[in-house]
Design an enzyme around this catalytic site. Structure first.
Site, PDB file in Angstrom:
ATOM      1  N   SER A 153       6.371   4.384   9.096  1.00 35.23           N
ATOM      2  CA  SER A 153       7.207   4.055   7.813  1.00 35.23           C
ATOM      3  C   SER A 153       6.558   4.346   6.465  1.00 35.23           C
ATOM      4  CB  SER A 153       7.266   2.564   7.672  1.00 35.23           C
ATOM      5  OG  SER A 153       7.724   1.873   6.393  1.00 35.23           O
ATOM      6  N   TYR A 179       1.799  -5.038   7.419  1.00 36.94           N
ATOM      7  CA  TYR A 179       2.687  -4.135   7.769  1.00 36.94           C
ATOM      8  C   TYR A 179       2.194  -2.896   7.634  1.00 36.94           C
ATOM      9  CZ  TYR A 179       7.191  -1.771   8.652  1.00 36.94           C
ATOM     10  OH  TYR A 179       8.343  -1.021   8.903  1.00 36.94           O
TER      11      TYR A 179
END
Length: 305
Positions: A153, A179
């Site tokens: 990501s 994350y």
């Protein structure tokens, strides 16, 4: 300097367009998290090429509903990436060559949660679980040479892997830093696995699918998510449909244009350029750092025992 890779596809391309004309009859693929979001579209596109697809999912009932809606040979198998026994059982249950492994499942910005081992959940799920799965399946990936797809990501730009405190024992927990760190780890896995396994004919690449509204965002306050998306759009970020979001995963998994290519990070169906300091595109130098990749591999092996 290696050549920067582009393809005829772009941010607007769909997974179906990317696989048009590709025949993978007789090939076998696994998609983790194939019961929701871009995992469904990834599985659908792979099945359309004639490949036999296994959805590796926590919720097998949901996985079966997805499988029933896809034309082709689609199987369902249980897999909880945060549970070492579950990963081991999936590996033990696999037999025969594996040609495509799409490490797609993930958890985003979760509240502070720890596995029974004390590991931070996002790192445990997004990286350690996929590391255990990928290394566990290595002998099957090596049979006929395989492609491994590591879904990362642009959030990797939020944090390198903080080796001194991966699991937030000393520092205050931050869901986005956690994350981001796990997504950097997804890229570093591609770098080191390609280096270690090139002689086996295995290539591993990482990618950013794009901004897609899916179940992945279930832990994020909707107003915060909308605000983040609005800010990103101002910087040139574009929101994609799930069909567009799966396109880069499918490109990395199937395209003849990427034969023999590994250890790279893709976005919008092309190799990403170095990040220029923005928070929406490009790849951070620390995510492609071979020393960090080698260190992460060693730490992962030691953590998993």
């Amino acid at each position: 300097m290696t050549e920067h890779i582009t393809t005829p596809f772009d941010a607007a391309s769909t997974a179906a367009q990317v696989v048009a004309g590709i025949d993978l009859t007789g090939r076998r693929a696994v998609v983790t998290g194939g019961a929701s979001g871009i995992g469904v579209e990834t599985a659908k596109a792979l099945a359309s090429t004639g490949a036999e697809v296994t959805l590796a999912v926590r919720d097998t009932a949901a996985g079966q509903r997805v499988a029933d809606g896809i034309d082709g040979t689609v199987r369902v198998a249980p897999l909880d990436l945060a549970d070492r026994a579950s990963v081991a059982a999936f590996v033990a249950g696999w037999d025969g060559p594996l040609h495509i492994l799409v490490n797609n499942a993930g958890v985003m910005a979760a509240p502070e949660t720890r596995t029974p081992e004390g590991w931070e959940l996002q790192f445990a799920t997004n990286h350690l679980g996929h590391f255990a799965l990928t290394t566990g399946l290595h002998r099957f990936l090596a049979v006929e040479g395989a492609r491994v797809v590591s879904v990362s990501s642009s959030a990797h730009l939020m944090s390198p892997v903080v080796f001194d405190d991966i699991h937030f024992v000393e520092r205050p927990y931050d869901p986005w830093a956690a994350y981001g760190q796990s997504k950097t780890a997804n890229v570093l896995l591609a770098v080191e696995a390609t280096k270690r396994w090139a002689a086996d004919g295995i290539t591993v690449n990482a990618l950013m699918p794009g901004g897609i509204r899916t179940n992945l965002q279930r832990h994020v306050d909707p107003r915060q998510m909308e605000s983040m998306i609005d800010q990103a759009v101002e910087q040139g970020f574009r929101v994609k449909t799930p069909e567009q979001g799966a396109a880069t995963s499918v490109l990395v998994a199937t395209s003849p244009l990427l034969e023999g290519v590994g250890g790279r990070y893709f976005e919008d169906c092309a190799e990403a350029l170095p990040n220029d300091g923005n928070m929406v595109n490009g790849v951070a130098a620390y995510a492609l750092d071979p020393e960090a990749a080698a260190r992460l591999w060693q730490v992962s092996e030691e953590t998993l025992g």
